[in-house]
Write an enzyme that holds these catalytic residues in place. Structure first.
Site, PDB file in Angstrom:
ATOM      1  N   ARG A 137       0.978  -1.364   0.342  1.00 12.74           N
ATOM      2  CA  ARG A 137      -0.423   0.161   0.345  1.00 12.74           C
ATOM      3  C   ARG A 137       0.805   1.497   0.175  1.00 12.74           C
ATOM      4  O   ARG A 137       0.297   2.248  -0.434  1.00 12.74           O
ATOM      5  CB  ARG A 137      -1.305   0.374   1.752  1.00 12.74           C
ATOM      6  CG  ARG A 137      -1.877  -0.904   1.083  1.00 12.74           C
ATOM      7  CD  ARG A 137      -3.346  -0.633   2.094  1.00 12.74           C
ATOM      8  NE  ARG A 137      -3.474  -1.993   2.887  1.00 12.74           N
ATOM      9  CZ  ARG A 137      -4.104  -3.123   2.659  1.00 12.74           C
ATOM     10  NH1 ARG A 137      -3.355  -3.328   4.030  1.00 12.74           N
ATOM     11  NH2 ARG A 137      -5.055  -3.916   2.791  1.00 12.74           N
TER      12      ARG A 137
ATOM     13  N   ASP B  43      -4.716  -1.303  -3.702  1.00 13.49           N
ATOM     14  CA  ASP B  43      -4.792  -1.080  -2.085  1.00 13.49           C
ATOM     15  C   ASP B  43      -5.360  -2.405  -2.399  1.00 13.49           C
ATOM     16  O   ASP B  43      -6.356  -2.578  -2.880  1.00 13.49           O
ATOM     17  CB  ASP B  43      -5.469  -0.293  -2.250  1.00 13.49           C
ATOM     18  CG  ASP B  43      -6.682  -0.139  -0.797  1.00 13.49           C
ATOM     19  OD1 ASP B  43      -6.486  -1.270  -0.406  1.00 13.49           O
ATOM     20  OD2 ASP B  43      -7.067   0.892   0.134  1.00 13.49           O
ATOM     21  N   ILE B  44      -5.059  -3.566  -1.380  1.00 15.58           N
ATOM     22  CA  ILE B  44      -5.063  -4.419  -2.278  1.00 15.58           C
ATOM     23  C   ILE B  44      -7.244  -5.092  -1.809  1.00 15.58           C
ATOM     24  O   ILE B  44      -7.301  -5.246  -2.541  1.00 15.58           O
ATOM     25  CB  ILE B  44      -5.019  -5.929  -0.872  1.00 15.58           C
ATOM     26  CG1 ILE B  44      -5.057  -5.461   0.122  1.00 15.58           C
ATOM     27  CG2 ILE B  44      -3.540  -5.694  -2.124  1.00 15.58           C
ATOM     28  CD1 ILE B  44      -4.107  -6.587   1.354  1.00 15.58           C
TER      29      ILE B  44
ATOM     30  N   LYS C 152      -0.567 -18.924   7.978  1.00 11.54           N
ATOM     31  CA  LYS C 152      -1.125 -19.308   8.607  1.00 11.54           C
ATOM     32  C   LYS C 152      -1.471 -17.981   9.643  1.00 11.54           C
ATOM     33  O   LYS C 152      -0.908 -17.259   9.346  1.00 11.54           O
ATOM     34  CB  LYS C 152      -0.663 -20.369   9.715  1.00 11.54           C
ATOM     35  CG  LYS C 152       0.625 -19.228  11.083  1.00 11.54           C
ATOM     36  CD  LYS C 152       0.665 -20.190  12.056  1.00 11.54           C
ATOM     37  CE  LYS C 152       0.581 -19.427  12.709  1.00 11.54           C
ATOM     38  NZ  LYS C 152       1.134 -18.570  14.003  1.00 11.54           N
TER      39      LYS C 152
ATOM     40  N   LYS D 204      11.434 -26.378   8.171  1.00 12.34           N
ATOM     41  CA  LYS D 204      12.466 -26.638   8.777  1.00 12.34           C
ATOM     42  C   LYS D 204      13.806 -28.018   8.428  1.00 12.34           C
ATOM     43  O   LYS D 204      12.805 -28.914   8.925  1.00 12.34           O
ATOM     44  CB  LYS D 204      12.109 -26.544  10.204  1.00 12.34           C
ATOM     45  CG  LYS D 204      12.282 -25.229  10.548  1.00 12.34           C
ATOM     46  CD  LYS D 204      11.861 -24.821  11.973  1.00 12.34           C
ATOM     47  CE  LYS D 204      10.743 -23.139  12.432  1.00 12.34           C
ATOM     48  NZ  LYS D 204      11.649 -22.471  13.013  1.00 12.34           N
TER      49      LYS D 204
ATOM     50  N   ASP E 279      -2.101 -19.654  17.993  1.00 12.44           N
ATOM     51  CA  ASP E 279      -0.208 -18.879  17.357  1.00 12.44           C
ATOM     52  C   ASP E 279       0.465 -20.002  17.509  1.00 12.44           C
ATOM     53  O   ASP E 279       1.177 -20.378  16.254  1.00 12.44           O
ATOM     54  CB  ASP E 279       0.255 -17.825  18.268  1.00 12.44           C
ATOM     55  CG  ASP E 279       1.405 -16.673  17.269  1.00 12.44           C
ATOM     56  OD1 ASP E 279       1.108 -17.055  16.190  1.00 12.44           O
ATOM     57  OD2 ASP E 279       2.194 -16.730  17.969  1.00 12.44           O
TER      58      ASP E 279
ATOM     59  N   HIS F 189       1.928 -25.034  14.894  1.00 20.50           N
ATOM     60  CA  HIS F 189       3.279 -25.944  14.464  1.00 20.50           C
ATOM     61  C   HIS F 189       3.096 -27.596  15.372  1.00 20.50           C
ATOM     62  O   HIS F 189       4.178 -27.835  14.944  1.00 20.50           O
ATOM     63  CB  HIS F 189       4.160 -24.950  15.359  1.00 20.50           C
ATOM     64  CG  HIS F 189       4.323 -23.890  14.398  1.00 20.50           C
ATOM     65  ND1 HIS F 189       4.163 -23.337  12.798  1.00 20.50           N
ATOM     66  CD2 HIS F 189       4.247 -22.018  14.317  1.00 20.50           C
ATOM     67  CE1 HIS F 189       3.803 -22.223  12.507  1.00 20.50           C
ATOM     68  NE2 HIS F 189       4.446 -21.171  13.282  1.00 20.50           N
TER      69      HIS F 189
ATOM     70  N   LYS G 290       5.747 -17.736  25.371  1.00 19.03           N
ATOM     71  CA  LYS G 290       6.716 -16.736  25.037  1.00 19.03           C
ATOM     72  C   LYS G 290       7.195 -15.993  26.383  1.00 19.03           C
ATOM     73  O   LYS G 290       6.954 -15.722  27.599  1.00 19.03           O
ATOM     74  CB  LYS G 290       5.709 -15.398  24.529  1.00 19.03           C
ATOM     75  CG  LYS G 290       4.999 -15.502  23.595  1.00 19.03           C
ATOM     76  CD  LYS G 290       5.596 -15.118  22.439  1.00 19.03           C
ATOM     77  CE  LYS G 290       5.079 -15.109  20.844  1.00 19.03           C
ATOM     78  NZ  LYS G 290       5.498 -15.346  19.758  1.00 19.03           N
TER      79      LYS G 290
HETATM   80  C1  BG6 Z   1       4.284 -18.198  14.312  1.00 17.04           C
HETATM   81  C2  BG6 Z   1       3.773 -16.859  15.699  1.00 17.04           C
HETATM   82  O1  BG6 Z   1       3.942 -19.215  13.122  1.00 17.04           O
HETATM   83  O2  BG6 Z   1       6.061 -19.021  14.458  1.00 17.04           O
HETATM   84  C3  BG6 Z   1       5.038 -16.095  16.034  1.00 17.04           C
HETATM   85  O3  BG6 Z   1       3.184 -16.433  14.951  1.00 17.04           O
HETATM   86  C4  BG6 Z   1       5.974 -17.547  16.481  1.00 17.04           C
HETATM   87  O4  BG6 Z   1       4.677 -16.159  17.246  1.00 17.04           O
HETATM   88  C5  BG6 Z   1       7.076 -18.185  15.498  1.00 17.04           C
HETATM   89  O5  BG6 Z   1       7.272 -17.134  17.597  1.00 17.04           O
HETATM   90  C6  BG6 Z   1       8.131 -19.195  16.058  1.00 17.04           C
HETATM   91  O6  BG6 Z   1       8.680 -19.626  14.516  1.00 17.04           O
HETATM   92  P1  BG6 Z   1      10.349 -19.454  14.717  1.00 17.04           P
HETATM   93  O7  BG6 Z   1      10.580 -20.373  12.935  1.00 17.04           O
HETATM   94  O8  BG6 Z   1      11.069 -18.475  15.306  1.00 17.04           O
HETATM   95  O9  BG6 Z   1      10.727 -20.703  15.510  1.00 17.04           O
END
Ligand code: BG6
Length: 502
Positions: A54, A96-97, A156, A190, A243, A248, A348
């Site tokens: 944008r 502007d998408i 995601k 990874k 998250d 993951h 975190k």
């Molecule tokens: C993301 C999350 O998908 O993955 C983040 O939204 C998180 O909150 C991150 O910190 C962690 O990824 P990595 O590759 O740094 O372990």
């Protein structure tokens, strides 16, 4: 990982169109990954990268921004000449998408001859905009595959819960087929995560032990020193369970628990992963507290420096009960895993940033050393260090040298990287797989759907419990109360790859 399908899949030149190119993900991951692929000559001749943003920038400004992004990432290794070659592939397209004209203008640009007609649209934008953007792209005819393939990469989170994921899927499947959709979970890109499958299925030694008869329990831990930084707006509506766990950590669990696939081809692999997710025992609402624990970081110290609590972070409402720590216990009701708890935990602002899969084995059937100085025997552990320590470690009990009958834990260690072998960023693998049409490391919709089914009852319970959330000091390993999830007194959170500091 070289999949069987990859042997026949060639990366083809394409126009990569990045939505949200000026955003954070693009800065720290996508542009550096594309740059590095170019340096390694892995981008097919003719590849073009169109950045859509944008901001009122022109081409010169964009190139200068990208130069900064790459410099920040690679520091002293930056080479202006190499950058010049990369920058010849870049175009900035302002738009502007959320407006139709953005797409007709984009179409006019990428219809020019020097843009390959294979096109990959990378949506690094707010999930709320996915449906609308895909609708616009379709209205402009950009998903028609008559001149080349058209693929869409979706970051995601795919949905916010089961219902919204289903609604999003219904909406986008009006415009694109499943074969065109590449749902990213960057953990699958990874190297060390792909190594979980290699470790399991390329070594015969482990397979006979990899089941309920020998394994006591399995833990998957992802901890981060960082807080939510500038992502308060997103994070406060998401929380740790959405998250990290729904995506993951459940993906890691599928790789640890799945049966050997028929082949490494995408559908066979994904079929087996979905079977695991489908076999996870659902958690009734009344059992949520026995299976899940949430908490939020309070002020504390990280490496001796004081840091704010979650509620003091920018953009976080003072009464937020969003979890920054989530721990859950799951059971997989199948032949291999029945009765074995899988503990998943993420947080975190914890002591240390790391991801580890820890597999704790049962004790031998008989303790033969009662009449010696050996009081207790530690169980064997297999530790798969995903990051930052990339290793496979098997802990065994061995006799201490000397006249006494004493034991200690020794570990058989396999470092993942040898000498100066470099790591590849997950995004490099994934961006390249899109060019090859290899979807084995991307999520099929049923994987996303079943992952939401698992966490949905927890999310719903937590959503109505708005009066209280436990806290843990920043810089700690999280709240001690989360140990209540363990089935046995002998189980504890394994936070380290070394036996001394369990
Ligand atoms: C993301 C999350 O998908 O993955 C983040 O939204 C998180 O909150 C991150 O910190 C962690 O990824 P990595 O590759 O740094 O372990």
């Amino acid at each position: 990982m070289t999949t069987i399908s990859e042997l026949t899949m060639q990366a083809e030149p394409c126009t990569y169109i990045i939505f949200g190119a000026t955003g954070n993900l693009s800065r720290i991951k996508l542009m550096p990954a594309l740059y590095h692929l170019d340096v390694e000559n892995r981008l097919p001749e003719g590849t073009r990268i169109v950045a859509l943003g944008r901001r009122d920038w022109d081409q010169a400004q964009w190139l200068s921004e990208v130069r900064d992004m790459i410099k920040t990432k690679i520091g002293q290794d930056f080479d202006e000449k190499v950058f010049q070659r990369f920058s010849a592939k870049l175009t900035y397209h302002r738009g502007d998408i959320l407006k139709a004209e953005c797409y007709s203008e984009l179409n006019a640009t990428i219809s020019q001859d020097h843009y390959p007609k294979n096109m990959a649209f990378y949506l690094s934008i707010s999930p709320a905009e996915f449906g609308e953007v895909i609708g616009y792209l379709s209205a402009e005819g950009l998903f028609k595959q008559d001149q080349g393939w058209r693929r869409i990469i979706i970051e995601k989170p795919f949905g916010y819960d089961l219902e919204s994921a289903n609604a999003l899927q219904k909406r986008i499947s009006r415009y694109v087929s499943e074969e065109q959709i590449y749902r990213i979970d960057h953990y699958l890109g990874k190297d060390t995560v792909q190594n979980v499958l290699v470790f399991r299925f390329a070594n015969l030694m482990m397979e006979p032990l990899w089941n309920r008869n020998y394994i006591d329990h399995i833990q998957i831990t992802h901890s981060e020193e960082l807080g939510i930084s500038t992502r308060g707006g997103y994070y406060d509506t998401a929380g740790a369970l959405r998250d990290m766990v729904q995506s993951h950590l459940l993906q890691l669990l599928t790789l640890v628990a799945m049966e050997p696939p028929v082949s490494m081809e995408a559908e066979s692999l994904r079929d087996e992963k979905v079977k695991v997710l489908k076999s996870i025992r659902s958690i009734p609402k009344e059992a949520v507290h026995a299976h899940a624990f949430r908490a939020q970081y309070a002020a504390g110290q990280i490496h001796g420096k004081s840091v704010n609590g979650y509620l003091q972070e920018d953009g976080i409402p003072a009464n937020s009960v969003t979890e920054t720590y989530a721990a859950i216990k799951l059971y997989i009701d199948n032949w291999r895993w029945r009765g074995i708890p899988f503990y998943l935990r993420t947080g975190k602002r914890m002591t240390k940033s790391q991801s580890i899969i820890s597999i704790c084995f049962r004790h031998p059937p008989q303790h033969l050393f009662h009449d010696t100085q050996i009081q207790t025997l530690n169980p064997n552990w297999v530790l798969l260090g995903i990051q930052p320590d990339e290793c496979i470690r098997i802990e065994m009990t061995a006799k201490e040298p000397g006249l006494e009958m004493r034991t200690r834990t020794s570990s058989l260690d396999a470092n993942y990287r040898q000498g100066n072998e470099k790591s590849t960023d997950a995004y490099e693998n994934l961006l390249l797989d899109v060019l090859k049409g290899d979807r084995s490391l991307f999520l099929r919709f049923d994987e996303v759907e079943y992952a939401w089914r698992i966490v949905d009852p927890i999310l719903q319970t937590w959503a109505v419990e708005r009066d209280h959330i436990s806290t843990y000091p920043a810089g700690s390993w999280g709240p001690a109360e989360s140990s209540r999830l363990f089935d046995k007194e002998s189980q504890y959170w394994r936070s380290s790859l070394t036996p001394e500091c369990k």
